[in-house]
Design a protein around this motif. Sequence first.
Motif, mmCIF file in Angstrom:
data_model
loop_
_atom_site.group_PDB
_atom_site.id
_atom_site.type_symbol
_atom_site.label_atom_id
_atom_site.label_comp_id
_atom_site.label_asym_id
_atom_site.label_seq_id
_atom_site.Cartn_x
_atom_site.Cartn_y
_atom_site.Cartn_z
ATOM 1 N N VAL A 135 -4.373 12.937 85.391
ATOM 2 C CA VAL A 135 -3.208 12.082 85.119
ATOM 3 C C VAL A 135 -3.294 11.598 83.677
ATOM 4 C CG1 VAL A 135 -2.086 9.898 85.669
ATOM 5 C CG2 VAL A 135 -2.888 11.390 87.512
ATOM 6 N N VAL A 136 -2.223 11.781 82.918
ATOM 7 C CA VAL A 136 -2.234 11.481 81.486
ATOM 8 C C VAL A 136 -2.484 10.003 81.216
ATOM 9 C CG1 VAL A 136 -0.856 11.494 79.359
ATOM 10 C CG2 VAL A 136 -0.747 13.440 80.931
ATOM 11 N N VAL A 137 -1.717 9.127 81.886
ATOM 12 C CA VAL A 137 -1.847 7.702 81.542
ATOM 13 C C VAL A 137 -1.404 6.821 82.711
ATOM 14 C CG1 VAL A 137 0.459 7.553 80.481
ATOM 15 C CG2 VAL A 137 -1.347 5.961 79.764
ATOM 16 N N ASP A 138 -2.132 5.735 82.901
ATOM 17 C CA ASP A 138 -1.756 4.681 83.833
ATOM 18 C C ASP A 138 -1.011 3.624 83.016
ATOM 19 O OD1 ASP A 138 -1.656 2.390 85.440
ATOM 20 O OD2 ASP A 138 -3.603 2.776 86.368
ATOM 21 N N THR A 139 0.253 3.414 83.316
ATOM 22 C CA THR A 139 1.063 2.522 82.477
ATOM 23 C C THR A 139 0.700 1.046 82.652
ATOM 24 O OG1 THR A 139 2.798 2.586 84.180
ATOM 25 C CG2 THR A 139 3.046 4.067 82.292
ATOM 26 N N THR A 140 -0.141 0.729 83.621
ATOM 27 C CA THR A 140 -0.551 -0.676 83.774
ATOM 28 C C THR A 140 -1.705 -1.051 82.863
ATOM 29 O OG1 THR A 140 -2.110 -0.220 85.585
ATOM 30 C CG2 THR A 140 0.192 -0.685 86.178
ATOM 31 N N ASN A 141 -2.501 -0.032 82.421
ATOM 32 C CA ASN A 141 -3.699 -0.356 81.632
ATOM 33 C C ASN A 141 -4.070 0.701 80.595
ATOM 34 O OD1 ASN A 141 -4.702 1.699 83.267
ATOM 35 N ND2 ASN A 141 -5.751 0.282 84.653
ATOM 36 N N LEU A 142 -3.238 1.737 80.439
ATOM 37 C CA LEU A 142 -3.441 2.835 79.483
ATOM 38 C C LEU A 142 -4.642 3.718 79.810
ATOM 39 C CD1 LEU A 142 -2.631 1.306 75.951
ATOM 40 C CD2 LEU A 142 -1.105 2.469 77.558
ATOM 41 N N GLN A 143 -5.216 3.583 81.001
ATOM 42 C CA GLN A 143 -6.326 4.459 81.383
ATOM 43 C C GLN A 143 -5.828 5.882 81.659
ATOM 44 O OE1 GLN A 143 -7.930 2.533 84.876
ATOM 45 N NE2 GLN A 143 -9.554 1.525 83.717
ATOM 46 N N GLY A 144 -6.719 6.843 81.446
ATOM 47 C CA GLY A 144 -6.526 8.172 81.983
ATOM 48 C C GLY A 144 -7.226 8.233 83.329
ATOM 49 N N ALA A 145 -6.876 9.213 84.149
ATOM 50 C CA ALA A 145 -7.462 9.261 85.492
ATOM 51 C C ALA A 145 -7.604 10.689 85.996
ATOM 52 C CB ALA A 145 -6.617 8.443 86.472
ATOM 53 N N ILE A 146 -8.570 10.862 86.902
ATOM 54 C CA ILE A 146 -8.719 12.086 87.680
ATOM 55 C C ILE A 146 -8.625 11.714 89.145
ATOM 56 C CG2 ILE A 146 -10.211 14.044 88.275
ATOM 57 C CD1 ILE A 146 -9.286 14.070 85.358
ATOM 58 N N PHE A 147 -7.789 12.447 89.876
ATOM 59 C CA PHE A 147 -7.705 12.288 91.323
ATOM 60 C C PHE A 147 -8.388 13.480 91.989
ATOM 61 C CE2 PHE A 147 -4.632 9.175 90.195
ATOM 62 C CZ PHE A 147 -4.436 8.359 91.305
ATOM 63 N N THR A 148 -9.127 13.212 93.040
ATOM 64 C CA THR A 148 -9.647 14.274 93.899
ATOM 65 C C THR A 148 -8.752 14.356 95.125
ATOM 66 O OG1 THR A 148 -11.928 13.830 93.196
ATOM 67 C CG2 THR A 148 -11.638 15.119 95.214
ATOM 68 N N TRP A 149 -8.283 15.548 95.444
ATOM 69 C CA TRP A 149 -7.507 15.740 96.667
ATOM 70 C C TRP A 149 -8.297 16.638 97.612
ATOM 71 C CZ3 TRP A 149 -6.756 20.874 97.321
ATOM 72 C CH2 TRP A 149 -6.665 21.677 96.167
ATOM 73 N N LYS A 162 -8.224 8.371 93.623
ATOM 74 C CA LYS A 162 -8.621 8.293 92.216
ATOM 75 C C LYS A 162 -10.137 8.171 92.143
ATOM 76 C CE LYS A 162 -7.105 4.779 89.782
ATOM 77 N NZ LYS A 162 -6.187 3.967 88.939
ATOM 78 N N THR A 163 -10.788 9.122 91.468
ATOM 79 C CA THR A 163 -12.249 9.155 91.426
ATOM 80 C C THR A 163 -12.826 8.989 90.020
ATOM 81 O OG1 THR A 163 -12.114 11.580 91.403
ATOM 82 C CG2 THR A 163 -12.525 10.514 93.537
ATOM 83 N N ASP A 219 -20.619 16.288 93.836
ATOM 84 C CA ASP A 219 -19.988 15.468 94.866
ATOM 85 C C ASP A 219 -18.584 15.167 94.358
ATOM 86 O OD1 ASP A 219 -19.005 13.562 96.587
ATOM 87 O OD2 ASP A 219 -20.712 12.204 96.425
ATOM 88 N N PRO A 220 -17.572 15.882 94.859
ATOM 89 C CA PRO A 220 -16.217 15.744 94.278
ATOM 90 C C PRO A 220 -15.614 14.360 94.455
ATOM 91 C CG PRO A 220 -16.162 17.059 96.290
ATOM 92 C CD PRO A 220 -17.608 16.868 95.945
ATOM 93 N N MET A 221 -16.162 13.573 95.372
ATOM 94 C CA MET A 221 -15.635 12.224 95.573
ATOM 95 C C MET A 221 -16.308 11.205 94.660
ATOM 96 S SD MET A 221 -13.334 12.981 97.616
ATOM 97 C CE MET A 221 -12.714 11.307 97.684
ATOM 98 N N ASN A 222 -17.364 11.633 93.990
ATOM 99 C CA ASN A 222 -18.107 10.714 93.116
ATOM 100 C C ASN A 222 -18.516 11.413 91.820
ATOM 101 O OD1 ASN A 222 -18.584 8.161 94.847
ATOM 102 N ND2 ASN A 222 -19.167 9.841 96.222
ATOM 103 N N PRO A 223 -17.544 11.785 90.981
ATOM 104 C CA PRO A 223 -17.879 12.427 89.703
ATOM 105 C C PRO A 223 -18.746 11.513 88.837
ATOM 106 C CG PRO A 223 -15.538 12.671 90.194
ATOM 107 C CD PRO A 223 -16.086 11.676 91.171
#
Length: 466
Positions: free
Chosen positions: A270-284, A296-297, A353-357
């Motif tokens: 995910v490019v950007v979280d508009t609440t805090n400008l963080q980038g993110a990786i989600f594991t599905w 979100k991991t 561990d894909p849930m805990n990068p």
Amino acid sequence: MNLRPDPTFHATPKLAMAAPVEKLAFTLMLSPDGSQPDGLAIVDVDPSSKTYGDVVHTVIMPNTGDEFHHFGWNACSSSLSPLTGHAFLERRYLIIPGIRSSRIYIIDVKEPLKAKIHKIIEPEELFEKTGYSRPHTIHCGPEGIYVSTLGGGGADGTDGPPGIFIMDCETFDILGRYEMDRGLQDKHYDFWWNLPRDYMVSSEWGLPPQFENGIVAEDLLSNKYGHSIHFWDLRGRRNIQTIDLGENHQMALEIRPAHDPAKQYGFCGVVVDTTNLQGAIFTWWRNDDGTFEAKKTVTIDPQPADAADLPELLKGFGAVPPLVTDIDLSLDDKYLYVACWGTGEMHQYDVSDPMNPVLADKVEIGGIVKKTPHPNGRTFGYGPQMVEISRDGKRVYWTNSLYSTWDDQFYPGERGAAMVMANAAEDGGLTLDEAFWVKFPDGYRSHQIRLEGGDCSTDSFCYPNS
């Protein structure tokens, strides 16, 4: 047609990792102002060669204004699927779409140093047969070439939603739309699949008016870019579930499923979280009952900065967001590489561990504020962007351009094309190769990379490692 399967096709990721290493890379070159035709650069990546790191051949297109972005092969390891009728194809052609022109080029690279245009598909054919525009991601499937699009019909690409279409993998004729039932999907970006499990995952960026002339700040702050991932019955060609990652998670881009098809999970950047400008990786992941979930991991924090050092778009925030614009997963499913285009960092995460990068290492180069030079002293313009990993996981290549109008917003002024490589240690760790630096022709920027014989964002494997 071959009498035997192409030797670059592999039943399992483990077999692909043991294949001969790449000696050439194929990299897209784009003319940001459309004054020159776009092109394909063939780069020598053999460290024993006298031309190591040099562009040894180019294919320049006959048209201007295409804006090359992503591309892919006509055939890959997915041809070994028991469902295919095309097991004896060659990995011979590169399919290169123009994201701005909606024109598609088929490039014959059987002899890489004599690579040439094989066929051109004009945009009118795409519009007529699919109603889609702005072709984007290419994936070679068992029965054809799948192409995602970012636009629907009409001049601005908003007449109907974008989607996926399929091309014949031998004639390159456009066959038609993929979707029989798209459900909630109304934007598009990336897609990939688990072939034996018969499902596909797709993601969202935005519609053409939201990206073609640069990022639309009002849309971003109003959370109007894509923020969902979609799961599909691959053979049934229908959407079976949509997960909203949260409207603040703007621009859910690259989809990277585990390469071993026995594993039923993957990652989305995910490019950007508009609440805090963080980038993110989600594991599905997929549950035993066939439903999907996502969590979100990884979060990557923005870096404080003086307004005077920031482009106009960011001055009011007093910080540089990481801007996670690409991710890539090694073939052993152990390391996830995350390009932080804004802060100028390439992150390496251990995702055993894909849930805990776990962050294993990072390299700093470029960046909006830091402007970290390459170890050889050269200036690396923009930041790490499109990333590609060698099959054996030992070399990580990346370029620096995102999309021409976005480059200009976040990094005003021409910064030039660049392609670099970092050596990756088996137990984690990244070190930029001082000897590898690709100089592209003047006036071009560089984007996606493909490696000779396949790479970590190309092939789909049909058999488990064990």
